[in-house]
Motif scaffolding. Structure first.
Motif, short mmCIF file in Angstrom:
data_model
loop_
_atom_site.label_atom_id
_atom_site.label_comp_id
_atom_site.label_asym_id
_atom_site.label_seq_id
_atom_site.Cartn_x
_atom_site.Cartn_y
_atom_site.Cartn_z
N PRO A 189 14.45 60.07 27.67
CA PRO A 189 14.39 58.67 27.19
C PRO A 189 14.21 57.72 28.38
O PRO A 189 14.65 57.99 29.50
CB PRO A 189 15.76 58.47 26.53
CG PRO A 189 16.23 59.84 26.19
CD PRO A 189 15.70 60.74 27.25
N LEU A 190 13.55 56.62 28.14
CA LEU A 190 13.34 55.62 29.19
C LEU A 190 14.69 54.99 29.55
O LEU A 190 15.43 54.54 28.68
CB LEU A 190 12.38 54.53 28.70
CG LEU A 190 12.11 53.40 29.70
CD1 LEU A 190 11.43 53.93 30.95
CD2 LEU A 190 11.25 52.32 29.05
N VAL A 191 14.99 54.98 30.85
CA VAL A 191 16.21 54.37 31.37
C VAL A 191 15.79 53.36 32.43
O VAL A 191 15.05 53.70 33.36
CB VAL A 191 17.15 55.42 31.98
CG1 VAL A 191 18.38 54.75 32.59
CG2 VAL A 191 17.56 56.44 30.93
N ALA A 192 16.25 52.13 32.30
CA ALA A 192 15.84 51.09 33.23
C ALA A 192 16.86 50.85 34.33
O ALA A 192 16.53 50.29 35.38
CB ALA A 192 15.58 49.78 32.49
N ASP A 193 18.10 51.27 34.11
CA ASP A 193 19.19 50.98 35.06
C ASP A 193 19.43 52.19 35.96
O ASP A 193 19.69 53.30 35.47
CB ASP A 193 20.45 50.63 34.28
CG ASP A 193 21.63 50.39 35.20
OD1 ASP A 193 21.48 49.60 36.15
OD2 ASP A 193 22.69 51.00 34.99
N PRO A 194 19.39 52.03 37.30
CA PRO A 194 19.61 53.17 38.20
C PRO A 194 20.96 53.84 38.01
O PRO A 194 21.06 55.07 38.09
CB PRO A 194 19.49 52.55 39.60
CG PRO A 194 18.63 51.34 39.40
CD PRO A 194 18.98 50.82 38.04
N ALA A 195 22.02 53.07 37.73
CA ALA A 195 23.34 53.67 37.53
C ALA A 195 23.34 54.57 36.30
O ALA A 195 23.93 55.66 36.30
CB ALA A 195 24.40 52.58 37.40
N GLU A 196 22.66 54.14 35.23
CA GLU A 196 22.57 54.98 34.03
C GLU A 196 21.73 56.22 34.30
O GLU A 196 22.03 57.31 33.79
CB GLU A 196 21.96 54.17 32.88
CG GLU A 196 22.85 53.04 32.37
CD GLU A 196 22.19 52.29 31.22
OE1 GLU A 196 21.23 52.82 30.63
OE2 GLU A 196 22.63 51.16 30.92
N ALA A 197 20.68 56.07 35.11
CA ALA A 197 19.85 57.23 35.45
C ALA A 197 20.66 58.25 36.23
O ALA A 197 20.55 59.46 36.00
CB ALA A 197 18.63 56.77 36.25
N VAL A 198 21.49 57.79 37.16
CA VAL A 198 22.35 58.71 37.92
C VAL A 198 23.31 59.43 36.98
O VAL A 198 23.49 60.66 37.07
CB VAL A 198 23.12 57.95 39.02
CG1 VAL A 198 24.21 58.84 39.62
CG2 VAL A 198 22.16 57.46 40.10
N ALA A 199 23.92 58.70 36.07
CA ALA A 199 24.87 59.31 35.14
C ALA A 199 24.19 60.34 34.24
O ALA A 199 24.77 61.38 33.91
CB ALA A 199 25.55 58.24 34.30
N SER A 200 22.97 60.09 33.86
CA SER A 200 22.25 60.97 32.94
C SER A 200 21.67 62.19 33.66
O SER A 200 21.79 63.32 33.19
CB SER A 200 21.13 60.20 32.24
OG SER A 200 20.36 61.05 31.44
#
Length: 597
Positions: free
Chosen positions: A405-416
């Protein structure tokens, strides 16, 4: 004076000009064989005197000498030189050693109020006395490299038209179409081996600086000399001044470039092509280093020329190699293999994508399947995570688009994604904020964080922030240096993941072997060599790159590895020396004064 008049047994006797007629020449040579003549002590001394006289005849005299930075020694001319060169009375009577001159230079630098003033002083020294400039830089590289290169060179480029003193390098404009060969021939030195060229559109992380970007080729080539010992007379900085879209520069009366919008399309390509071909004509075999071109041109220019001429793009390939070297060194602290890492790049320009491609190749070399290796490298650009569902991706980005899924936030990308390494090549200061860094610390015992954007003001986070938001567990490197700081009772010194560890050694290896091309394999071995040069005490201190004080040894080892590749792969154009390392060492320039008489 002498001239070459007589040859025998593939050797040459240099005959004094006074022996020009056949009878005198016969008496001079007699029946003595050339070999015995060369072994004669008297002849050797005569030859030495002739050689000294030849050198003396080449040196400017009088005030012209003091204004020539290639030959000027300032206050270090000896009494004999003052008389022979016509400068007695033109310089102070006291004769100083180069060590005393260096002490004066350092005293002046250290009293300057800011780094830009230090830069101006050093560049002015380069204009007056190149030997002293390079000696000071070489022996104080840790202190002065941030002045002559990033971060201060970025500020210098922003102010270039206002601090301009003397022209350096070759400026080529669209008006020079059809005569670029003659422009290159205007350069006073003819044995050019390395050219650094920019069009000024993406200077560091500062954007379009047009012709003011000349500070970058000048700075890079200063590091070729200081860090790898390539003589400054064999280097040439070039700026393709194709205009600028920077309105502030176009309206600045002191801007040094052409005052028009940037050239684009076929006309731009034709200018670059004429330049590249002109180099082959005037300086055949010279290495061309493309520097700070915008993404729109960097990828395609490298692809167009990399198999036709000897060239590379430092922003793509140099950054890739230093990033890979940093990961190799970090693994000595975290354990595991490269092919098992998950890497998230924030920034999907030439630097990040170039690093991704080299890392994929390295993972494959460790046994990973190509698809698996590519799936372990993730990218974010200004619109978010690069995923397959996006329809706005260039071919270079699409090669790293994965199902997610598209993730725009770097912190969310790290968590995912739970990456083991986070690499910043975005030019966006502060993008690695507390949320991002804490997320990395939650999913890793030893999070690897590289904030590689230059200059320092563009770094994704500071070294202190990286330590504070990861409880001191981070393995950190930055593109520009950060000052040591105190953290929990100890002094932390972080490594600088700067291309200066790569490109000087690669360049030295290429020109030593006369390589026809610069290959990805050369950057791969450069990265492995650099990682091996990191000492246990460096790692203990928190540094995953060697100390800059060892840069010449690092460059030599990289040059040796690169030259091995050139000879192994049939790319070399000069015979392989019996002792390659000794040969490379013999070519390294050490800045010291020559005795002219």
């Amino acid at each position: 004076m002498y001239r070459v008049d007589y040859e025998r047994e593939d050797m040459v006797i240099r005959v004094p000009r006074r022996l020009v007629d056949a009878e005198s020449l016969s008496r001079f040579l007699g029946d003595v064989t050339l070999r015995s003549l060369l072994e004669s002590t008297e002849h050797v001394e005569t030859a030495r005197r002739m050689e000294r006289q030849r050198r003396l005849d080449q040196i400017p005299k009088g005030i012209a000498l003091l204004r020539n930075p290639d030959y000027n020694k300032g206050t270090a001319f000896t009494e004999e030189e003052k008389d022979a060169l016509g400068i007695r009375g033109l310089v102070p009577p006291r004769v100083h050693t180069i060590q005393e001159q260096m002490a004066r230079v350092l005293e002046n630098i250290r009293r300057k109020p800011n780094d830009l003033e230090k830069y101006i002083f050093l560049i002015s020294l380069q204009d007056r006395n190149k030997t002293l400039f390079y000696r000071v830089l070489l022996e104080n590289i840790e202190e002065l490299m941030p002045i002559v290169y990033t971060p201060t060179v970025g500020e210098a480029c922003q102010e270039y038209g206002h601090i301009f003193r003397r022209p350096r390098g070759i400026f080529i404009t669209p008006d020079d179409r059809g005569r670029i060969v003659s422009l290159l021939r205007n350069w006073p030195h003819k044995d050019i081996r390395i050219i650094v060229v920019t069009d000024g559109e993406r200077i560091l992380g500062l954007g379009d600086l047009g012709a003011d970007g000349m500070g970058i080729p000048v700075g890079k080539l200063a590091l070729y000399t200081a860090c790898a010992g390539i003589h400054h007379s064999r280097t040439l900085p070039v700026t393709l001044d194709v205009g600028t879209d920077n309105e502030a520069l176009l309206s600045d009366p002191l801007y040094i470039g052409v005052r028009r919008p940037r050239l684009r399309g076929e006309e731009y390509d034709a200018l670059v092509d004429e330049f590249v071909m002109a180099v082959q004509h005037v300086f055949p075999g010279a290495l061309i280093q493309f520097e700070d071109f915008a993404n729109r041109n960097a990828f395609r220019l490298l692809q167009r020329y990399r198999h036709r001429v000897c060239c590379f793009n430092d922003d793509m390939q140099g950054t890739a190699a230093v990033t890979l070297a940093g990961l190799y060194a970090a693994l000595r602290l975290t354990g595991g293999s490269l092919k098992d890492q998950t890497i998230l790049f924030v920034g999907a320009g030439e630097a990040g994508l170039g690093a991704g491609e080299l890392i994929v190749s390295a993972m494959i070399a460790e046994g990973a399947l190509p698809e698996e290796a590519r799936s372990r490298c993730w990218f974010m650009d200004s619109k978010g995570l690069i995923v397959r569902d996006r329809d706005d991706l260039s071919p270079h980005k699409r090669a790293f688009a994965h199902a997610h899924p598209l993730v725009a936030d770097p912190a969310e990308a790290v968590a995912s994604l739970r990456p083991t390494a986070l690499i910043g090549v975005s030019g966006q200061p502060g993008v690695f904020d507390a949320r991002v860094l804490k997320a990395m610390a939650r999913v890793n015992d030893r999070p690897v964080v590289f904030a590689l954007s230059n200059p320092t003001a563009k770094a994704e986070c500071t070294a202190r922030e990286a330590y504070e938001h990861t409880d001191g567990r981070v393995i950190f490197a930055s593109g520009s240096p950060f000052e040591p700081f105190e953290y929990r009772g100890r002094t932390v010194r972080t490594g600088q993941g700067n291309n200066v560890y790569i490109f000087p050694g690669v360049g030295l290896g290429v020109i030593t072997s006369g390589a026809r091309q610069v290959t990805d394999e050369m950057f791969f071995v450069a990265a492995k060599t650099l990682a091996q040069m990191v000492l246990p005490e460096d790692l203990e201190a928190g540094m995953i790159f060697p100390r800059l004080s060892r840069i010449r040894d690092v460059s030599l080892r990289i040059a040796l590895a690169v030259a091995h590749v050139a000879y192994r792969d049939g790319l070399a154009t000069v015979p392989r020396p019996e002792d390659l390392e000794a040969h490379i060492r013999s070519l390294v320039y050490y800045p010291d004064y020559e005795n002219y008489v």
